[in-house]
Scaffold this motif. Structure first.
Motif, PDB file in Angstrom:
ATOM      1  N   ASP A 139       0.911  -1.313   0.053  1.00  9.40           N
ATOM      2  CA  ASP A 139       0.013  -0.144  -0.007  1.00  9.40           C
ATOM      3  C   ASP A 139       0.870   1.223  -0.069  1.00  9.40           C
ATOM      4  OD1 ASP A 139      -1.860   2.099   0.585  1.00  9.40           O
ATOM      5  OD2 ASP A 139      -2.763   0.900   2.219  1.00  9.40           O
ATOM      6  N   HIS A 140       0.834   2.171  -1.282  1.00  9.08           N
ATOM      7  CA  HIS A 140       1.676   3.249  -1.359  1.00  9.08           C
ATOM      8  C   HIS A 140       1.119   4.454  -0.247  1.00  9.08           C
ATOM      9  CE1 HIS A 140       3.140   1.364  -4.912  1.00  9.08           C
ATOM     10  NE2 HIS A 140       3.725   1.895  -4.810  1.00  9.08           N
ATOM     11  N   ASP A 141       0.141   4.220   0.317  1.00  7.69           N
ATOM     12  CA  ASP A 141      -0.391   5.130   1.428  1.00  7.69           C
ATOM     13  C   ASP A 141       0.676   5.361   2.554  1.00  7.69           C
ATOM     14  OD1 ASP A 141      -2.676   5.608   0.032  1.00  7.69           O
ATOM     15  OD2 ASP A 141      -3.944   4.594   1.498  1.00  7.69           O
ATOM     16  N   LYS A 185      -2.675  12.813  -1.880  1.00  8.44           N
ATOM     17  CA  LYS A 185      -3.985  11.904  -1.790  1.00  8.44           C
ATOM     18  C   LYS A 185      -4.929  12.782  -1.318  1.00  8.44           C
ATOM     19  CE  LYS A 185      -2.642   7.966  -2.513  1.00  8.44           C
ATOM     20  NZ  LYS A 185      -2.999   6.538  -2.307  1.00  8.44           N
ATOM     21  N   ASP A 190      -8.231   8.609  -3.637  1.00 10.40           N
ATOM     22  CA  ASP A 190      -7.688   7.456  -3.804  1.00 10.40           C
ATOM     23  C   ASP A 190      -8.843   6.444  -4.020  1.00 10.40           C
ATOM     24  OD1 ASP A 190      -7.055   4.767  -3.093  1.00 10.40           O
ATOM     25  OD2 ASP A 190      -5.541   5.446  -1.719  1.00 10.40           O
ATOM     26  N   THR A 191      -8.982   5.792  -5.647  1.00 14.04           N
ATOM     27  CA  THR A 191     -10.087   4.954  -6.010  1.00 14.04           C
ATOM     28  C   THR A 191     -10.136   3.769  -5.065  1.00 14.04           C
ATOM     29  OG1 THR A 191      -8.450   4.109  -7.529  1.00 14.04           O
ATOM     30  CG2 THR A 191      -9.887   5.861  -8.439  1.00 14.04           C
ATOM     31  N   SER A 192      -8.884   3.303  -4.749  1.00 15.63           N
ATOM     32  CA  SER A 192      -9.281   1.985  -3.771  1.00 15.63           C
ATOM     33  C   SER A 192      -9.928   2.336  -2.617  1.00 15.63           C
ATOM     34  CB  SER A 192      -7.792   1.122  -3.812  1.00 15.63           C
ATOM     35  OG  SER A 192      -6.979   1.706  -2.824  1.00 15.63           O
ATOM     36  N   ASP A 193      -9.700   3.443  -2.092  1.00 20.53           N
ATOM     37  CA  ASP A 193     -10.199   3.570  -0.800  1.00 20.53           C
ATOM     38  C   ASP A 193     -11.572   4.470  -0.822  1.00 20.53           C
ATOM     39  OD1 ASP A 193      -8.398   2.417   0.890  1.00 20.53           O
ATOM     40  OD2 ASP A 193      -7.203   4.169   1.383  1.00 20.53           O
ATOM     41  N   GLU A 203      -2.282  13.276 -10.704  1.00 22.32           N
ATOM     42  CA  GLU A 203      -1.049  13.073 -10.027  1.00 22.32           C
ATOM     43  C   GLU A 203      -0.108  13.997 -10.480  1.00 22.32           C
ATOM     44  OE1 GLU A 203       1.830   9.785  -8.375  1.00 22.32           O
ATOM     45  OE2 GLU A 203       0.080   9.120  -9.202  1.00 22.32           O
ATOM     46  N   CYS A 244     -10.600  14.836   2.262  1.00 23.94           N
ATOM     47  CA  CYS A 244      -9.630  13.883   1.394  1.00 23.94           C
ATOM     48  C   CYS A 244      -8.327  13.898   2.311  1.00 23.94           C
ATOM     49  CB  CYS A 244      -9.696  14.075   0.382  1.00 23.94           C
ATOM     50  SG  CYS A 244     -11.228  13.635  -0.631  1.00 23.94           S
ATOM     51  N   ALA A 248      -6.710  10.786   4.223  1.00 23.73           N
ATOM     52  CA  ALA A 248      -5.474  10.065   3.932  1.00 23.73           C
ATOM     53  C   ALA A 248      -4.489   9.991   4.886  1.00 23.73           C
ATOM     54  CB  ALA A 248      -4.962  10.977   2.592  1.00 23.73           C
TER      55      ALA A 248
END
Length: 296
Positions: A139-141, A185, A190-193, A203, A244, A248
């Motif tokens: 996870d890049h977060d 972020k 974040d599309t996955s979250d 980006e 957001c 994040a």
């Protein structure tokens, strides 16, 4: 020779889901003779052992999500609302993997209302006071956690394939500091979250703005200097931008703790061998024996 202490903080769900999909190709799911699915746990252990061989931690902790409701869903009901139900063959492995981690003499840590990320962030600060920290995730977060004592290890496709980030690597590859990752972020979402950021800001634009103005606050202080189109997009979504950024941010004061003594890795060979035998992980027993010899 004394090894410098080093803790591996494992993002449990990242390894488990990766293990499930890597070992479910062609529709074949590994099961015990009694019919218990074990493919995700098998993959999890393989990934964990590979990371142990690569990074040689003296301490290990495994952190888990504890259900879908967290303080973030209180702030934004749609947070992670796009996640599909877990596959039926994975569900019984959620408890099983914790039993296996426990059998490896590794603490399982999670807290209702918080994500595994928050537990990892909190423990990286606590344990970073005593030793170097390696965060193992996909996870890049987590890149926002990088600091002098904390490296983030991103698992890439294929075995033993890792990208290890410290501040220098982050700046070189992404042009951003760990703290700026939170603001990135906030801007792009974040599309996955399942949170949107500012509509129409990608980006490339977000990175350019952060390199120039340092932070979201810096960008907002200089709205007048931005190109008209970019300025209009940010002004239209300013409340969402602030929300957001909050979503994040990994919360590093979650109510969890683990002392260096509690997570010292001391695997018990016979305990693990009988556990693996019960799960019919025969091919992993040899792996484990080599690993345990190198630790003891």
């Amino acid at each position: 020779m004394m090894t410098e202490p080093k803790v591996l903080l494992v993002d449990g769900m990242a390894l488990l889901f990766r293990g499930f999909y890597a070992n479910a190709y062609g529709g074949y799911i590994r099961k015990t003779k009694a019919g218990l699915p074990t493919n995700a746990v098998f993959g999890f252990v393989k990934y964990l052992f590979d990371a142990c061989r690569t990074f040689e931690p003296t301490h290990i902790v495994c952190c888990w999500d504890m259900g879908s409701k967290t303080f973030r869903t209180d702030k934004f009901a749609d947070y992670k609302g796009n996640r599909p139900e877990a596959p039926a063959d994975l569900v019984p492995q959620f408890d099983l993997v914790k039993e296996v981690v426990d059998g490896l003499n590794i603490p399982n840590i999670g807290m209702i209302g918080y994500e595994a990320d928050d537990c990892i962030g909190t423990l990286s600060k606590q344990l970073g006071a005593h030793m170097d920290v390696y965060v193992l995730t996909g996870d890049h977060d987590m890149l926002q956690l990088v600091d002098e004592r904390v490296k983030v290890v991103i698992m890439k496709k294929g075995p033993s394939n890792y990208a290890v980030y410290d501040s220098e690597a982050l700046l070189e590859e992404k042009q951003l500091t760990p703290k700026q990752f939170i603001d990135l972020k906030g801007l792009i979402g974040d599309t996955s979250d399942n949170y949107p950021g500012v509509k129409g800001i990608g980006e490339k634009t977000a990175t350019k703005l952060l390199v120039e103005y340092d932070s979201i606050d810096g960008i907002l202080d200089n709205l007048h200097a931005l190109p008209k189109g970019v300025r209009a997009k940010i002004e239209a979504d300013i409340e969402m931008l602030h929300l957001c950024r909050e979503l994040a941010t990994i919360y590093c004061e979650a109510p969890v703790s683990c002392s260096p003594e509690e997570c010292l890795w001391r695997p018990d060979h016979s305990k693990i061998a009988s556990l693996f035998e019960r799960l019919e992980f025969n091919s992993l027993v040899k792996d484990m024996s080599k690993l345990v010899l190198s630790v003891s």
